[in-house]
Design an enzyme around this catalytic site. Structure first.
Site, PDB file in Angstrom:
ATOM      1  N   SER A 213      -7.946 -44.544 -71.241  1.00  0.00           N
ATOM      2  CA  SER A 213      -7.981 -45.993 -71.458  1.00  0.00           C
ATOM      3  C   SER A 213      -6.583 -46.551 -71.757  1.00  0.00           C
ATOM      4  O   SER A 213      -5.674 -45.812 -72.154  1.00  0.00           O
ATOM      5  CB  SER A 213      -8.916 -46.303 -72.621  1.00  0.00           C
ATOM      6  OG  SER A 213      -8.432 -45.667 -73.783  1.00  0.00           O
ATOM      7  N   GLU A 234      -1.848 -42.882 -66.903  1.00  0.00           N
ATOM      8  CA  GLU A 234      -2.662 -43.590 -65.901  1.00  0.00           C
ATOM      9  C   GLU A 234      -3.863 -44.138 -66.643  1.00  0.00           C
ATOM     10  O   GLU A 234      -4.593 -43.389 -67.279  1.00  0.00           O
ATOM     11  CB  GLU A 234      -3.110 -42.631 -64.788  1.00  0.00           C
ATOM     12  CG  GLU A 234      -2.002 -42.239 -63.832  1.00  0.00           C
ATOM     13  CD  GLU A 234      -1.344 -43.417 -63.162  1.00  0.00           C
ATOM     14  OE1 GLU A 234      -1.985 -44.480 -63.028  1.00  0.00           O
ATOM     15  OE2 GLU A 234      -0.161 -43.311 -62.807  1.00  0.00           O
ATOM     16  N   CYS A 268     -11.739 -45.289 -62.561  1.00  0.00           N
ATOM     17  CA  CYS A 268     -10.664 -46.261 -62.791  1.00  0.00           C
ATOM     18  C   CYS A 268     -10.466 -47.105 -61.541  1.00  0.00           C
ATOM     19  O   CYS A 268      -9.944 -48.211 -61.607  1.00  0.00           O
ATOM     20  CB  CYS A 268      -9.378 -45.527 -63.149  1.00  0.00           C
ATOM     21  SG  CYS A 268      -8.908 -44.333 -61.908  1.00  0.00           S
ATOM     22  N   GLU A 364     -11.991 -54.441 -68.425  1.00  0.00           N
ATOM     23  CA  GLU A 364     -12.742 -53.315 -67.864  1.00  0.00           C
ATOM     24  C   GLU A 364     -13.941 -52.970 -68.757  1.00  0.00           C
ATOM     25  O   GLU A 364     -13.800 -52.860 -69.975  1.00  0.00           O
ATOM     26  CB  GLU A 364     -11.804 -52.104 -67.796  1.00  0.00           C
ATOM     27  CG  GLU A 364     -12.420 -50.881 -67.164  1.00  0.00           C
ATOM     28  CD  GLU A 364     -11.516 -49.644 -67.288  1.00  0.00           C
ATOM     29  OE1 GLU A 364     -11.068 -49.329 -68.396  1.00  0.00           O
ATOM     30  OE2 GLU A 364     -11.272 -49.001 -66.247  1.00  0.00           O
TER      31      GLU A 364
HETATM   32  P1  NAD Z   1     -10.114 -42.407 -73.504  1.00  0.00           P
HETATM   33  O1  NAD Z   1      -8.824 -43.161 -73.532  1.00  0.00           O
HETATM   34  O2  NAD Z   1     -11.103 -42.730 -74.560  1.00  0.00           O
HETATM   35  O3  NAD Z   1      -9.831 -40.844 -73.646  1.00  0.00           O
HETATM   36  C1  NAD Z   1      -8.970 -40.181 -72.754  1.00  0.00           C
HETATM   37  C2  NAD Z   1      -8.473 -38.908 -73.421  1.00  0.00           C
HETATM   38  O4  NAD Z   1      -7.637 -39.238 -74.521  1.00  0.00           O
HETATM   39  C3  NAD Z   1      -9.585 -38.030 -73.976  1.00  0.00           C
HETATM   40  O5  NAD Z   1      -9.247 -36.685 -73.746  1.00  0.00           O
HETATM   41  C4  NAD Z   1      -9.559 -38.345 -75.455  1.00  0.00           C
HETATM   42  O6  NAD Z   1     -10.095 -37.325 -76.262  1.00  0.00           O
HETATM   43  C5  NAD Z   1      -8.075 -38.527 -75.686  1.00  0.00           C
HETATM   44  N1  NAD Z   1      -7.699 -39.341 -76.850  1.00  0.00           N
HETATM   45  C6  NAD Z   1      -8.419 -40.328 -77.436  1.00  0.00           C
HETATM   46  N2  NAD Z   1      -7.702 -40.880 -78.441  1.00  0.00           N
HETATM   47  C7  NAD Z   1      -6.509 -40.227 -78.483  1.00  0.00           C
HETATM   48  C8  NAD Z   1      -5.336 -40.369 -79.280  1.00  0.00           C
HETATM   49  N3  NAD Z   1      -5.254 -41.289 -80.237  1.00  0.00           N
HETATM   50  N4  NAD Z   1      -4.288 -39.538 -79.027  1.00  0.00           N
HETATM   51  C9  NAD Z   1      -4.356 -38.619 -78.038  1.00  0.00           C
HETATM   52  N5  NAD Z   1      -5.437 -38.446 -77.251  1.00  0.00           N
HETATM   53  C10 NAD Z   1      -6.503 -39.240 -77.466  1.00  0.00           C
HETATM   54  O7  NAD Z   1     -10.726 -42.586 -72.032  1.00  0.00           O
HETATM   55  P2  NAD Z   1     -12.112 -42.023 -71.445  1.00  0.00           P
HETATM   56  O8  NAD Z   1     -13.239 -42.813 -72.040  1.00  0.00           O
HETATM   57  O9  NAD Z   1     -12.153 -40.543 -71.536  1.00  0.00           O
HETATM   58  O10 NAD Z   1     -11.955 -42.412 -69.889  1.00  0.00           O
HETATM   59  C11 NAD Z   1     -12.215 -43.688 -69.406  1.00  0.00           C
HETATM   60  C12 NAD Z   1     -10.915 -44.465 -69.195  1.00  0.00           C
HETATM   61  O11 NAD Z   1     -10.048 -43.700 -68.364  1.00  0.00           O
HETATM   62  C13 NAD Z   1     -11.143 -45.770 -68.432  1.00  0.00           C
HETATM   63  O12 NAD Z   1     -10.355 -46.785 -69.016  1.00  0.00           O
HETATM   64  C14 NAD Z   1     -10.653 -45.461 -67.020  1.00  0.00           C
HETATM   65  O13 NAD Z   1     -10.241 -46.566 -66.279  1.00  0.00           O
HETATM   66  C15 NAD Z   1      -9.529 -44.513 -67.317  1.00  0.00           C
HETATM   67  N6  NAD Z   1      -9.200 -43.682 -66.149  1.00  0.00           N
HETATM   68  C16 NAD Z   1      -8.020 -43.915 -65.483  1.00  0.00           C
HETATM   69  C17 NAD Z   1      -7.692 -43.173 -64.354  1.00  0.00           C
HETATM   70  C18 NAD Z   1      -6.392 -43.420 -63.632  1.00  0.00           C
HETATM   71  O14 NAD Z   1      -5.950 -42.517 -62.911  1.00  0.00           O
HETATM   72  N7  NAD Z   1      -5.776 -44.584 -63.759  1.00  0.00           N
HETATM   73  C19 NAD Z   1      -8.554 -42.179 -63.896  1.00  0.00           C
HETATM   74  C20 NAD Z   1      -9.748 -41.963 -64.593  1.00  0.00           C
HETATM   75  C21 NAD Z   1     -10.059 -42.705 -65.721  1.00  0.00           C
END
Ligand code: NAD
Length: 465
Positions: A213, A234, A268, A364
């Site tokens: 995110s 990303e 995403c 989103e």
């Molecule tokens: P998220 O941001 O909640 O988590 C992503 C990862 O970060 C997880 O492994 C999580 O455990 C870790 N994380 C959470 N807080 C953290 C912190 N403070 N420090 C370090 N790591 C931390 O996202 P999600 O719910 O797993 O995935 C959905 C999001 O991912 C959506 O916003 C989507 O658009 C995005 N996404 C982007 C792409 C891209 O290539 N642009 C691809 C897939 C998903």
């Protein structure tokens, strides 16, 4: 490796059958992270010293192993993250392709020569690995995303420490097991955990690649910058498809319906906004029909396009977004509620009639919900498409190449696709967005090398003269 951990248990459950517990493991705490990265650093020094041919062969062997385990990995993906069977199978094939692609890239030239200060001088620049690459990944592409980061990192001589999303822990651990025979010990490690584990990793690795995110991505980029290590993030998208008046409305509707609702919109690159230029009537009708025709159900069944959301909380976010859009004056064209069945399912939802600054048109949701927006002309469509903080991908539907190219020039997204869904990634081309969607160098293709290597510029003069 035995990972020491504090007493925080992490569970991963199937979103279609939440009583199906796939795995319960302890989160890696700071000590475990420290130990893993220490071992990874030792492994990296041996790996850097290995020849490019050896690294290439190891990645090729890993690809073969993955290909041999394709059915098993596909089944696990369906079960752990609810990805429909066809998409899960395509993701595993793509992961094999990614490993093969970077096995070849390991053999590419690793530098350049330049004209030196003397004709007999040698001025050259060589690529060097960073050391230990930290990866933090989401759950929605649980094999492809870890590998499109890990494969180039390994190909160019780094060790990899992956912190997967808690919701995809079983898949990440299985991936590590599958890759282990092809790689030196401790070169590719997986650290189960959530935010705390990710933060601990960030304090120790030599470069960081994040997908997830926007909020977390920005935190990761700030923390990496404070440590002075290179990073890329990303992040989210609010991707628009522009339908021009000359487009085949039915065809465009089918493609957009799949891109918006496939895998319950949890990509995403999913389409969140359909922008229709001119009379929206025929396209609206076609899109509603296309969305209503999408098979919703058990992701393990062949033909299912829309499976469950990853968690109950994620599903509630979609229900609330639909309710808020209606309160904002929007019209529910289809969906809007969760069906009465086990699992985190949600009816694919389409809304029109909201203002371009309403929340659903600006933020989103990450679920099977999209908004239809009308634009008087091409100019207005570009303004609407660009009028959000995200900039990952957009698509244009038209048979007019001039207009397509003109729009491709003006749309503020990292990827632009013509007569194609916003979803879909070609791993041999650079991938990434603009504005809040991305930070740092691009991923995939030849661009991946920029994060995982640094350059040494070497000047050699003759001893005499
Ligand atoms: P998220 O941001 O909640 O988590 C992503 C990862 O970060 C997880 O492994 C999580 O455990 C870790 N994380 C959470 N807080 C953290 C912190 N403070 N420090 C370090 N790591 C931390 O996202 P999600 O719910 O797993 O995935 C959905 C999001 O991912 C959506 O916003 C989507 O658009 C995005 N996404 C982007 C792409 C891209 O290539 N642009 C691809 C897939 C998903």
């Amino acid at each position: 490796m035995r990972v020491e951990a504090r007493q925080v248990a992490l569970q991963s459950r199937s979103p279609q059958r939440p009583d199906d517990l796939l795995i319960e493991v302890e989160e890696a705490d700071a000590a475990a992270v420290d130990q893993a990265i220490g071992l990874a650093r030792e492994a990296a020094s041996g790996w850097t010293a290995a020849s490019a041919l050896q690294r290439s062969a190891a990645l090729g062997a890993a690809a073969d192993t993955l290909a041999g385990a394709a059915a098993e990995l596909t089944g696990l993906m369906v079960r752990e993250v609810g990805k429909p069977l066809t998409e899960a199978s395509a993701e595993v094939s793509r992961a094999v392709g990614i490993l093969r692609y970077y096995a070849q890239q390991a053999l590419d030239p690793d530098g350049e020569t330049y004209p030196g200060p003397l004709p007999s001088a040698l001025l050259l620049s060589r690529r060097r690995p960073r050391g230990v690459a930290g990866l933090i990944t989401p759950w929605n592409f649980p094999i492809a995303i870890p590998l499109w980061k890990a494969a180039p990192a390994l190909a160019f001589g780094n060790a990899v420490v992956l912190k997967p999303s808690p919701e995809a822990t079983a898949l990440a651990l299985r991936l590590r097991e599958l890759l282990a025979p092809a790689l030196p010990d401790h070169l590719f490690q997986v650290l189960p955990g959530g935010a705390a584990t990710g933060k601990a990793m960030l304090e120790r690795v030599d470069c960081m690649s994040f997908t997830g995110s926007v909020t977390v991505g920005h935190q990761v980029a700030v923390a990496a910058t404070e440590r002075g290590i290179p990073s890329q993030a990303e992040m989210g998208g609010l991707n628009a498809s522009i339908v021009l008046p000359d487009a085949d409305a039915e065809l465009a509707a089918k493609v957009i319906a799949g891109a918006a609702m496939g895998y319950a919109g949890q990509k995403c690159t999913a389409t969140s906004r359909a922008i229709v230029v001119g009379d929206p009537g025929p396209f609206t009708e076609a899109l509603v029909a296309a969305v209503q025709g999408l098979p919703v159900g058990d992701p393990a069944e062949q033909g299912t396009v829309v499976g469950p959301l990853i968690t109950d909380q994620a599903r509630r976010r979609v229900v609330e977004a639909a309710e808020e859009a209606v309160a904002d004056g929007g019209r529910l064209l289809t969906g809007g509620a969760a069906p009465d069945r086990t699992g985190w399912f949600m009816a694919p939802t389409l809304v029109d009639g909201i203002a371009t600054d309403a929340r659903l048109a600006q933020e989103e949701v990450f679920g099977p919900i999209a908004v239809l927006l009308a634009a008087a002309d091409e100019e207005a469509a570009v303004r609407i498409a660009n009028g959000v903080r995200y900039g990952l991908v957009s698509s244009v539907f038209t048979g007019d190449l001039d207009r397509a190219l003109r729009l491709a020039d003006r749309l503020d997204t990292g990827l632009i696709r013509v007569n194609a869904p916003t979803s879909g990634v070609d791993y041999l081309a650079p991938f990434g967005g603009e504005k809040a969607s991305s930070y740092g160098p691009r991923e995939q293709g030849k661009a991946a090398r920029d994060l995982y290597t640094s350059t040494r510029t070497i000047t050699i003069l003759p001893q005499e003269g």
